[in-house]
Design an enzyme around this catalytic site. Structure first.
Site, PDB file in Angstrom:
ATOM      1  N   ASP A  29       0.905  -1.173  -0.331  1.00 33.28           N
ATOM      2  CA  ASP A  29      -0.093   0.052  -0.016  1.00 33.28           C
ATOM      3  C   ASP A  29       0.642   1.190   0.036  1.00 33.28           C
ATOM      4  OD1 ASP A  29      -2.409   1.784   0.569  1.00 33.28           O
ATOM      5  OD2 ASP A  29      -1.603   1.808   2.338  1.00 33.28           O
ATOM      6  N   LEU A  30       0.163   2.212  -0.756  1.00 30.65           N
ATOM      7  CA  LEU A  30       1.105   3.507  -0.782  1.00 30.65           C
ATOM      8  C   LEU A  30       0.750   5.290   0.735  1.00 30.65           C
ATOM      9  CD1 LEU A  30       2.838   5.175  -2.610  1.00 30.65           C
ATOM     10  CD2 LEU A  30       1.645   6.482  -2.669  1.00 30.65           C
ATOM     11  N   ASP A  31       0.255   5.066   0.720  1.00 29.85           N
ATOM     12  CA  ASP A  31      -0.781   5.829   1.851  1.00 29.85           C
ATOM     13  C   ASP A  31      -1.078   5.182   3.711  1.00 29.85           C
ATOM     14  OD1 ASP A  31      -1.338   9.132   0.572  1.00 29.85           O
ATOM     15  OD2 ASP A  31      -2.096   7.536  -0.600  1.00 29.85           O
ATOM     16  N   ASP A 207      -1.932  -0.365   5.767  1.00 28.17           N
ATOM     17  CA  ASP A 207      -2.469   0.097   6.834  1.00 28.17           C
ATOM     18  C   ASP A 207      -3.609   0.583   7.136  1.00 28.17           C
ATOM     19  OD1 ASP A 207      -1.988   2.507   5.374  1.00 28.17           O
ATOM     20  OD2 ASP A 207      -2.733   3.797   6.565  1.00 28.17           O
TER      21      ASP A 207
HETATM   22 MG   LIG Z   1      -2.628   3.706   3.247  1.00 32.19          MG
END
Ligand SMILES: [Mg+2]
Length: 268
Positions: A29-31, A207
């Protein structure tokens, strides 16, 4: 058999031991996983150390590294540049495979455009709330206006809750309405059915609540699911505390894969 421990041990984090010979495919995932949140989504920064790790891992894993995100592909490319990875954008609504071919899911654009226009009007009356237009989706951000969380949820539910072919997703200070009926788990499964991911053990770190579909998919596939942050209610088997720990972990994995390839042991 030579054995390389790829993970940190003895920290508070609960991490699996992965060996170079496991032949992993890495999904990230990124953010909130690779980059810390910023008050405006355009302001996030990928640290040089993370960028380097992504590049090293991409090389060491034969290209089997992909970003699985709610963002669109263009934005991810801008954030990770010059690193250019396979990406599932907008939670799998669009997916760029390892050959650079982009796959799109079908969306009712007319319905979506109507809702975007209504959200634009509403956000003008509620300063600090941000409408993000994405291909096939629209996101309402209220990070700067936590007092409006309930109002935002109510509004999005009213407009998109029962709409056929659309899904409402709640993330951290954001609610997204997405067409195409796909999720991060399906995106990971699509990648793992193709080269160079096929036959590898999927490892996925994320997350947020939208990452739970991804965790479920890699659990089913016998892979490794890693939740970043407070892990109450997650189906992920392992955890890292925060973005900083993800950074350290990725560098560690890259280092060990390189050492394995060079035939040397890494001393810790
Ligand atoms: Mg995220």
């Amino acid at each position: 058999m030579r054995y390389h421990r790829l993970m940190l041990e003895g920290s508070q984090s609960k991490l699996p031991a992965i060996r170079a010979e496991d032949g992993i495919a890495l999904f990230l995932d990124l953010d909130g996983t690779l980059v810390d949140f910023a008050s405006h989504p355009d302001d996030v920064v990928l640290l040089e150390r993370t960028r380097k790790s992504l590049q090293r891992l991409h090389e060491r894993l034969g290209g089997a590294v992909a970003i699985i995100t709610g963002r669109d592909i263009e934005t991810v490319d801008r954030i990770t540049a010059p690193v250019h990875l396979p990406i599932a954008g907008v939670h799998g609504l669009m997916r760029r495979d390892a050959n650079g071919q982009v796959h799109h899911m079908a969306v009712d654009d007319e319905a979506l455009e109507r809702i975007r226009a209504q959200l634009d009007v509403w956000s003008k009356d509620h300063p600090g709330v941000l409408v993000e237009r994405k291909p096939g989706a629209v996101a309402l951000h209220y990070r700067k206006r936590p007092d409006l969380e309930d109002a935002c949820a109510h509004l999005m539910d009213e407009m998109g809750g029962g709409l056929e072919g659309f899904l409402l997703l709640r993330g951290k200070s954001v609610i997204e309405l997405r067409g195409g009926g796909t999720d991060k788990g399906q995106a990971i499964k699509a990648f793992i059915s193709e080269e160079p991911f096929a036959g590898r053990k999927p490892v996925f770190a994320g997350d947020d609540v939208t990452d739970e579909d991804g965790f479920r998919a890699v659990n089913e596939l016998g892979g490794v699911s890693i939740h970043v942050g407070e892990s109450a209610g997650t189906v992920a088997a392992y955890r890292l505390d925060d973005v900083d720990q993800v950074r350290g972990w990725l560098a560690d994995v890259a280092e060990h894969l390189e050492a394995a390839a060079a035939g040397t042991e890494v001393r810790r």
